[in-house]
Design an enzyme around this catalytic site. Structure first.
Site, PDB file in Angstrom:
ATOM      1  N   ASP A  96       0.857  -1.167   0.000  1.00 15.94           N
ATOM      2  CA  ASP A  96       0.000   0.000   0.000  1.00 15.94           C
ATOM      3  C   ASP A  96       0.908   1.237   0.000  1.00 15.94           C
ATOM      4  O   ASP A  96       2.079   1.142   0.366  1.00 15.94           O
ATOM      5  CB  ASP A  96      -0.882  -0.048   1.251  1.00 15.94           C
ATOM      6  CG  ASP A  96      -1.608   1.263   1.465  1.00 15.94           C
ATOM      7  OD1 ASP A  96      -2.299   1.713   0.540  1.00 15.94           O
ATOM      8  OD2 ASP A  96      -1.445   1.847   2.559  1.00 15.94           O
ATOM      9  N   ARG A  97       0.381   2.394  -0.387  1.00 17.92           N
ATOM     10  CA  ARG A  97       1.226   3.591  -0.457  1.00 17.92           C
ATOM     11  C   ARG A  97       1.115   4.440   0.819  1.00 17.92           C
ATOM     12  O   ARG A  97       1.960   4.358   1.704  1.00 17.92           O
ATOM     13  CB  ARG A  97       0.843   4.401  -1.702  1.00 17.92           C
ATOM     14  CG  ARG A  97       1.865   5.447  -2.087  1.00 17.92           C
ATOM     15  CD  ARG A  97       1.338   6.372  -3.172  1.00 17.92           C
ATOM     16  NE  ARG A  97       0.439   7.382  -2.622  1.00 17.92           N
ATOM     17  CZ  ARG A  97      -0.214   8.296  -3.345  1.00 17.92           C
ATOM     18  NH1 ARG A  97      -0.085   8.325  -4.659  1.00 17.92           N
ATOM     19  NH2 ARG A  97      -1.010   9.170  -2.765  1.00 17.92           N
ATOM     20  N   ASP A  98       0.044   5.252   0.903  1.00 23.99           N
ATOM     21  CA  ASP A  98      -0.062   6.216   2.011  1.00 23.99           C
ATOM     22  C   ASP A  98      -0.225   5.505   3.347  1.00 23.99           C
ATOM     23  O   ASP A  98      -1.073   4.633   3.509  1.00 23.99           O
ATOM     24  CB  ASP A  98      -1.259   7.150   1.788  1.00 23.99           C
ATOM     25  CG  ASP A  98      -1.143   7.909   0.478  1.00 23.99           C
ATOM     26  OD1 ASP A  98       0.002   8.169   0.047  1.00 23.99           O
ATOM     27  OD2 ASP A  98      -2.185   8.234  -0.123  1.00 23.99           O
TER      28      ASP A  98
ATOM     29  N   CYS B  44      -5.861   2.659  -8.806  1.00 25.38           N
ATOM     30  CA  CYS B  44      -7.266   2.702  -9.212  1.00 25.38           C
ATOM     31  C   CYS B  44      -7.709   4.151  -9.135  1.00 25.38           C
ATOM     32  O   CYS B  44      -7.671   4.752  -8.066  1.00 25.38           O
ATOM     33  CB  CYS B  44      -8.121   1.841  -8.288  1.00 25.38           C
ATOM     34  SG  CYS B  44      -9.884   2.245  -8.433  1.00 25.38           S
TER      35      CYS B  44
ATOM     36  N   CYS C 262     -11.095  -2.789  -9.679  1.00 22.09           N
ATOM     37  CA  CYS C 262      -9.699  -2.559  -9.283  1.00 22.09           C
ATOM     38  C   CYS C 262      -9.586  -1.878  -7.916  1.00 22.09           C
ATOM     39  O   CYS C 262      -8.588  -2.032  -7.218  1.00 22.09           O
ATOM     40  CB  CYS C 262      -8.928  -1.782 -10.346  1.00 22.09           C
ATOM     41  SG  CYS C 262      -9.701  -0.372 -11.100  1.00 22.09           S
ATOM     42  N   ARG C 263     -10.583  -1.109  -7.530  1.00 21.15           N
ATOM     43  CA  ARG C 263     -10.506  -0.417  -6.244  1.00 21.15           C
ATOM     44  C   ARG C 263     -10.371  -1.432  -5.104  1.00 21.15           C
ATOM     45  O   ARG C 263     -11.191  -2.337  -4.957  1.00 21.15           O
ATOM     46  CB  ARG C 263     -11.765   0.444  -6.060  1.00 21.15           C
ATOM     47  CG  ARG C 263     -11.802   1.237  -4.772  1.00 21.15           C
ATOM     48  CD  ARG C 263     -12.990   2.197  -4.789  1.00 21.15           C
ATOM     49  NE  ARG C 263     -13.304   2.687  -3.462  1.00 21.15           N
ATOM     50  CZ  ARG C 263     -12.643   3.665  -2.851  1.00 21.15           C
ATOM     51  NH1 ARG C 263     -11.637   4.271  -3.459  1.00 21.15           N
ATOM     52  NH2 ARG C 263     -12.980   4.050  -1.638  1.00 21.15           N
TER      53      ARG C 263
ATOM     54  N   GLY D 288      -3.968  12.639   4.878  1.00 21.75           N
ATOM     55  CA  GLY D 288      -5.245  12.804   4.210  1.00 21.75           C
ATOM     56  C   GLY D 288      -5.070  12.394   2.760  1.00 21.75           C
ATOM     57  O   GLY D 288      -4.373  11.427   2.470  1.00 21.75           O
TER      58      GLY D 288
ATOM     59  N   HIS E 151     -10.718   5.233  -9.688  1.00 20.31           N
ATOM     60  CA  HIS E 151     -12.186   5.290  -9.603  1.00 20.31           C
ATOM     61  C   HIS E 151     -12.668   5.613  -8.193  1.00 20.31           C
ATOM     62  O   HIS E 151     -11.928   5.557  -7.219  1.00 20.31           O
ATOM     63  CB  HIS E 151     -12.789   3.946 -10.049  1.00 20.31           C
ATOM     64  CG  HIS E 151     -12.281   3.500 -11.382  1.00 20.31           C
ATOM     65  ND1 HIS E 151     -11.508   2.372 -11.547  1.00 20.31           N
ATOM     66  CD2 HIS E 151     -12.420   4.049 -12.609  1.00 20.31           C
ATOM     67  CE1 HIS E 151     -11.202   2.228 -12.825  1.00 20.31           C
ATOM     68  NE2 HIS E 151     -11.737   3.235 -13.488  1.00 20.31           N
TER      69      HIS E 151
ATOM     70  N   THR F 229      -2.434   0.971  -5.118  1.00 18.70           N
ATOM     71  CA  THR F 229      -3.009   2.094  -4.384  1.00 18.70           C
ATOM     72  C   THR F 229      -4.336   2.581  -4.968  1.00 18.70           C
ATOM     73  O   THR F 229      -4.495   2.644  -6.191  1.00 18.70           O
ATOM     74  CB  THR F 229      -1.986   3.263  -4.295  1.00 18.70           C
ATOM     75  OG1 THR F 229      -2.561   4.373  -3.609  1.00 18.70           O
ATOM     76  CG2 THR F 229      -1.529   3.727  -5.664  1.00 18.70           C
ATOM     77  N   ASN F 230      -5.285   2.874  -4.094  1.00 24.24           N
ATOM     78  CA  ASN F 230      -6.543   3.504  -4.509  1.00 24.24           C
ATOM     79  C   ASN F 230      -6.302   5.011  -4.591  1.00 24.24           C
ATOM     80  O   ASN F 230      -5.824   5.611  -3.624  1.00 24.24           O
ATOM     81  CB  ASN F 230      -7.642   3.261  -3.471  1.00 24.24           C
ATOM     82  CG  ASN F 230      -8.181   1.839  -3.516  1.00 24.24           C
ATOM     83  OD1 ASN F 230      -7.813   1.061  -4.394  1.00 24.24           O
ATOM     84  ND2 ASN F 230      -9.041   1.504  -2.566  1.00 24.24           N
TER      85      ASN F 230
HETATM   86 ZN   LIG Z   1     -10.859   1.136 -10.131  1.00 23.81          ZN
END
Ligand SMILES: [Zn+2]
Length: 440
Positions: free
Chosen positions: A256-258, A337, A358-359, A266, A339, A298-299
């Site tokens: 994961d990123r953040d 992602c 994908c989310r 945030g 979206h 990552t989302n």
């Molecule tokens: Zn997506």
């Protein structure tokens, strides 16, 4: 399956920088693990269905000719041509186009690789490319020749080192392995010195030919200096060069990123706000050293909500790769992602306001990465700070570690339990390495 049946090896190099170590032999005959690098290349090619090769030799060409003979002992036909004067890495090839088949691989004589050539040929064919370049990230992007590619993998620009100190590029290095359509090179067939990266690729891009960046986690490293040769030797000894790698799947750590790699602030909307968490570079280096591919998943609903553009997010990821590069670490790929399912944000982009697969915790990004990079989820891990990361791991068949940085797994959205909990990425990496050791 479309195959490429011919290989061109550019082996004019003198190996001056290696001569103290290996004596007066052409670079292509420098041994790695007791075998000339040229032989490693020929065996790799034969394994991928290549049946003929042309070697352009210069310095001590007779040694190369004597070594390969007619190629029959390697299971292929080999023709050695002698360059009387050095013509750059492309000049001799371009002057001999008429004697070469319509499609061929090009490699340099001082590069050790364990690349799935058949897979690369397939990507070249599927994309309908005129020229395909093998690209990968490395741990020193700031002094490497870099490639810029669009989302479809088409090369849009080249940035040759040295780079201006204030510039930040994606970590995508041209590794000097190509698949070439002969007829796309016709206009370069003129006398004189020419170079693939300085002359051929920029011209092809400028005239609109399709130049594909084939991104892969396969092993490829040049060994033209004593330090690099020592690294390649060590890699071979440590099993990092899997010479029978074709078709095999590898282990990855999905990240994961953040809140996992960088400080959670945030919704990050610009590159200036990116701040790596302490120890992240070293942790990624340790995982890499143990043979894991590293992939960010990552989302980025900021795109759908209109709070950041694709370009803004791409800039954040260039900065991420660049900052990791300064710590000697790199990622194989970043999947995002864009979206978001809920409507009602001012400035939102309706076309991205969809329920996608994908989310996260949807598994489409992991599945895509597995296809792109030949990864096996059963050997792989997910590290994240949110329950959606854990739920993703559960659905995709990955083992999971939740880190106490960022949200620390306390968001309560999903009830999936992680396999392990760790204080931060460093601790998560140690844990994965312990598990690997215990399983061995
Ligand atoms: Zn997506």
């Amino acid at each position: 399956m479309e195959t490429v049946g011919h290989l061109v090896i550019v082996a004019g190099g003198k190996g001056t920088r290696l001569s103290a170590l290996v004596g007066d032999i052409p670079k292509a005959l420098v041994p790695v693990g007791g075998k000339p690098v040229l032989q490693h290349q020929l065996e790799l090619a034969v394994g991928a269905g290549v049946r003929s090769a042309t070697i352009f030799a210069g310095f001590l060409a007779d040694q190369i000719a004597a070594f390969v003979g007619d190629g029959s002992r390697f299971g292929m036909r080999i023709d050695v041509r002698v360059e009387d004067e050095p013509l750059g890495n492309a000049g001799a090839v371009l002057q001999s186009l008429d004697t070469l088949p319509p499609r061929f691989f090009v490699m340099y004589g001082d590069v050790m690789m364990a690349v799935d050539l058949a897979r690369m040929a397939q990507a070249h064919h599927s994309a309908g490319a005129a020229f395909t370049a093998f690209v990968h990230p490395n741990d020193h992007p700031f002094d490497s020749d870099l490639v810029e590619a669009d989302a479809q993998g088409r090369v849009t620009q080249l940035h040759n080192a040295p780079h201006a100190p204030d510039r930040i590029y994606a970590n995508l290095v041209n590794a000097a392995l190509y698949v070439v359509e002969r007829d796309a090179l016709r206009s370069f067939a003129r006398p004189g010195k020419q170079d693939f990266t300085k002359d051929v690729m920029p011209c092809l891009i400028a005239c609109g030919a399709k130049v594909l960046a084939y991104r892969s986690a396969d092993y490829i490293k040049d060994m033209g200096t004593p330090e690099r040769l020592a690294r390649v030797e060590a890699d071979l000894k440590n099993g990092k060069i899997d010479l029978a790698a074709s078709g095999k799947l590898r282990a990855a750590v999905f990240l994961d990123r953040d809140g996992t790699l960088n400080v959670e602030k945030g919704f990050l909307a610009s590159a200036e706000g990116l701040e790596l968490l302490p120890g992240v570079g070293a942790a990624l280096k340790a995982l890499r050293q143990a043979g894991y591919s590293l992939v960010v998943i990552t989302n980025q609903p900021v795109i759908a909500r209109g709070e950041a553009s694709e370009d803004d997010v791409a800039a954040i990821h260039r900065r991420l790769e660049w900052d990791l590069g300064k710590e000697g670490a790199y990622l194989d790929a970043v999947y995002l992602c864009p979206h978001h399912p809920d409507k009602g944000f001012p400035g939102e982009r309706p076309e991205l306001k969809i329920a996608c697969d994908c989310r996260k915790p949807g598994t489409a990004m992991v599945e895509q990465a597995c296809r792109d990079l030949a990864l096996d989820p059963r050997l792989s891990w997910m590290i994240g700070d949110q329950t959606r990361d854990i739920e993703l791991a559960r659905r995709a068949g990955l083992r999971s570690v939740v880190v106490r940085t960022g949200t620390g797994g306390s968001d309560g959205r999903y009830s999936a339990t992680p396999d392990f909990i760790a204080d931060d990425l460093s601790a998560a990496a140690r844990l994965i390495l312990e598990q690997k050791k215990a399983a061995a």
